[in-house]
Design an enzyme around this catalytic site. Structure first.
Site, PDB file in Angstrom:
ATOM      1  N   LYS A  80       0.890  -1.108   0.094  1.00  0.00           N
ATOM      2  CA  LYS A  80       0.110  -0.023   0.110  1.00  0.00           C
ATOM      3  C   LYS A  80       1.018   1.246   0.256  1.00  0.00           C
ATOM      4  O   LYS A  80       2.023   1.270   0.532  1.00  0.00           O
ATOM      5  CB  LYS A  80      -1.003  -0.034   1.238  1.00  0.00           C
ATOM      6  CG  LYS A  80      -1.890   0.975   1.366  1.00  0.00           C
ATOM      7  CD  LYS A  80      -2.803   0.790   2.550  1.00  0.00           C
ATOM      8  CE  LYS A  80      -3.809   1.870   2.982  1.00  0.00           C
ATOM      9  NZ  LYS A  80      -4.440   1.576   4.116  1.00  0.00           N
ATOM     10  N   SER A 155      -9.197   2.303   3.744  1.00  0.00           N
ATOM     11  CA  SER A 155      -8.246   2.979   2.981  1.00  0.00           C
ATOM     12  C   SER A 155      -7.244   2.018   2.067  1.00  0.00           C
ATOM     13  O   SER A 155      -6.610   2.518   1.195  1.00  0.00           O
ATOM     14  CB  SER A 155      -7.611   3.960   3.876  1.00  0.00           C
ATOM     15  OG  SER A 155      -6.576   3.249   4.632  1.00  0.00           O
ATOM     16  N   SER A 179      -9.429   0.082   8.198  1.00  0.00           N
ATOM     17  CA  SER A 179      -9.030  -0.197   6.601  1.00  0.00           C
ATOM     18  C   SER A 179      -8.547  -1.131   5.910  1.00  0.00           C
ATOM     19  O   SER A 179      -8.258  -1.246   4.762  1.00  0.00           O
ATOM     20  CB  SER A 179      -7.887   1.414   6.588  1.00  0.00           C
ATOM     21  OG  SER A 179      -8.390   2.476   6.855  1.00  0.00           O
TER      22      SER A 179
END
Length: 466
Positions: A80, A155, A179
Site C-alpha cells: 500500500k 483505505s 481500513s
C-alpha cells in the site's frame, strides 16, 4: 462509466490459486517467481484502466528480498502506498505533495518481504487513509471489481481491488479505523486486523498518542491470511502476546460468541442484519453458543474518535512540509482532511479528556472477552455505497454524517488494539459481497482464524470469476 464486473482470472501461471498453493508450486519447481511476476503484471495492466488500483508500478523490477525457503517465496503482491519501500515513492494518496523515491525501507515492509512475497508496486489509498472509500477530489476513484459503479472501500481500496480481481492472491493493507476490514467487506475478501503489536509497529501509527494503525494483508482464503501471519512471526514475534504459529483449520472447541446486530449509535440496514443473523445460525449449527450482547461503545466513543481523527488530520496539515516534502501545500488537501482539521481546531480543548477515555477503551474491550470467546457483528452498518456517496467533494458535515453511519463498528478494535476479522459470508440482493465481523481478545487471532476456517469450509466464499 457503466457498472460492470471486472476480473483478470485466466489460464496463466497464476491460474486461480491462492498464495499458499502458488508458493508450493514454486517450491516444487513447477513455476518460477519470474513467471508469476510476469503473469501478475499482465493481469494488473489488464484491469488498471477499469479499476485504477495501482499507484506506482515496479513490474520490470519486482522486489524479492527473502531466502528461497521463506514460506511464501515468489508469490506476487503489492504494498500500500503509505509504507516506505526504498526506491519507490510514498505519496499517501494525496495531491498536496509529490514524493520522491524513499531512501529506506520501513520496518513492516521488511517484515512483509521476509515472508517471501515479491512486491510488484504500490496500491492506491484515499488521502492519508482518512476516508472509507478510495475516492479523490480531482482524480478517478478505485472501483470495485464486483461492480465498477461501487466503492472498493478504504483505505486499502487499491489492494482490495487487485486481490478481488485476481491480479494477485494477497496484498498489503493497514487499518487505523477499519481500513483492512472495510475494503474486505466491500470486495468479498478475508481481512484480519491483527492485535496491536502482533506485527512490526507501523511507523506512522506509533508516533501518535494512541497508536490506531496495524498492518496486515487482504486475501481470498483464510489459509493465506494464516500463512502470512505465521511467516511474519518468523521475522518478528512480540513476546508480550501469545505465539500464533500456523493455524491450519477449524478448532474443535465450542465457543461462546456474543451477537451484535446494531451499534449503539446507528441501526444496521436490513440486508446487513440478515447476513449477520445467517452467520450466527451457521455458527450455532457448528456447535457454538450464540448470546445477544450490547456493546458499551456509544455516542461518547464516536465523538471522541471523531475528534482524534481530526487531531490526526491537523497533525498532517501542520507538519506536512517538515515530515513529507518541502513542496507540501496544505491548501491542496481534500475536503475531508480539511474538514477533519477544522473539527480539531474548534474542539482541541477536549483532547485531554478524549485521550483519557480512549485509553480506557482497551481495558473495557478486554473485559468483554472474560465472558465471550468472540463477538460477531456487522463489519459495516450498511451495504457498499455507490461511488460518490463518500466522495471528499461532498460537503463536509454531510460526509462526516455518512461516514459515521457507515463505519459504526470497526474503530473499537483500533482504539482497543484488539484483533478484528471481516469475512465475506453475505451477499446483497444486487449480488455485491457483504462482510460480517468477528472480534476476539488481545492476542487471540487463533480463535478468529479457527472460526473463519469453519465458516469457509461449511460454505465457501463466492468467486468473482463465477
Amino acid at each position: 462509466m457503466a457498472a460492470e464486473r471486472v476480473h483478470a482470472f485466466g489460464d496463466d501461471a497464476l491460474g486461480e490459486h491462492d498464495a499458499v498453493a502458488l508458493a508450493e508450486l514454486v517450491r516444487k519447481g513447477e513455476v518460477s517467481p519470474a513467471e508469476l511476476a510476469s503473469a501478475a503484471s499482465r493481469r494488473a495492466q489488464s484491469v488498471d484502466g477499469a479499476l485504477n488500483p495501482v499507484a506506482h508500478a515496479a513490474y520490470h523490477a519486482p522486489r524479492l528480498a527473502a531466502q528461497r525457503d521463506a514460506p511464501l517465496y515468489g508469490v506476487p503482491s503489492f504494498l500500500k502506498d503509505n509504507v516506505n519501500l526504498r526506491g519507490l515513492p510514498t505519496n499517501q494518496g494525496s495531491a498536496a505533495f509529490r514524493a520522491g523515491p524513499a531512501r529506506r525501507t520501513a520496518g513492516f515492509a521488511g517484515q512483509f518481504l521476509s515472508t517471501g512475497l515479491q512486491v510488484l508496486g504500490k496500491t492506491r489509498l484515499p488521502e492519508f487513509g482518512l476516508n472509507a472509500s478510495t475516492e479523490y477530489a480531482a482524480a478517478d476513484p478505485v472501483r470495485n471489481p464486483w461492480s465498477t459503479g461501487h466503492s472498493a472501500g478504504a483505505s486499502s481500496g487499491g489492494s482490495a481491488a487487485l486481490v478481488a480481481a485476481g491480479v494477485v492472491p494477497i496484498a498489503h493493507a493497514n487499518d487505523g479505523g477499519g481500513s483492512i476490514r472495510i475494503p474486505a467487506a466491500a470486495c468479498g475478501l478475508v481481512g484480519l486486523k491483527p492485535t496491536r503489536g502482533r506485527l512490526v509497529l507501523n511507523e506512522d501509527g506509533r508516533r501518535l498518542p494512541i497508536d490506531l494503525v496495524t498492518d496486515g494483508v487482504l486475501t481470498r482464503s483464510v489459509r493465506d491470511t494464516a500463512a502470512f501471519l505465521a511467516a511474519a512471526e518468523l521475522h518478528h514475534r512480540n513476546a508480550s502476546l501469545p505465539p500464533l504459529g500456523l493455524v491450519q483449520g477449524p478448532g474443535g472447541k465450542p465457543r461462546r460468541i456474543g451477537l451484535v446486530l446494531d451499534s449503539p449509535v446507528v441501526a444496521s440496514d436490513a440486508e446487513t442484519r440478515a447476513a449477520v443473523e445467517r452467520t450466527a445460525a451457521r455458527l450455532e449449527a457448528l456447535g457454538h453458543t450464540i448470546d445477544p450482547v450490547v456493546l458499551p461503545f456509544g455516542a461518547e466513543f464516536q465523538r471522541d474518535f471523531t475528534l482524534y481523527w481530526g487531531y490526526i488530520a491537523f497533525v498532517i496539515a501542520a507538519s506536512g512540509r517538515l515530515v513529507l516534502d518541502r513542496g507540501f501545500r496544505a491548501k491542496r488537501l481534500d475536503g475531508l482532511t480539511l474538514g477533519l482539521r477544522g473539527v480539531f481546531t474548534r474542539e482541541w480543548t477536549r483532547i485531554p479528556g478524549v485521550l483519557r477515555r480512549l485509553r480506557a477503551v482497551e481495558a473495557e474491550y478486554a473485559g468483554l472477552f472474560r465472558t465471550y470467546d468472540a463477538i460477531l457483528s456487522p463489519t459495516l452498518a450498511h451495504t457498499t455505497p455507490e461511488l460518490g456517496h463518500l466522495s471528499p467533494n461532498v460537503p463536509f458535515e454531510e460526509l462526516l454524517r455518512r461516514l459515521q453511519d457507515y463505519v459504526a463498528f470497526t474503530p473499537v478494535n483500533n482504539v482497543s488494539g484488539g484483533p478484528g476479522l471481516s469475512l465475506p459470508t453475505g451477499v446483497t440482493a444486487s449480488g455485491l459481497p457483504l462482510g460480517v465481523h468477528l472480534s476476539a481478545g488481545h492476542g487471540r487471532e487463533r480463535t478468529l482464524l479457527e472460526l473463519a476456517y469453519a465458516l469457509e469450509a461449511e460454505q465457501p466464499w463466492r468467486r468473482i470469476q463465477d
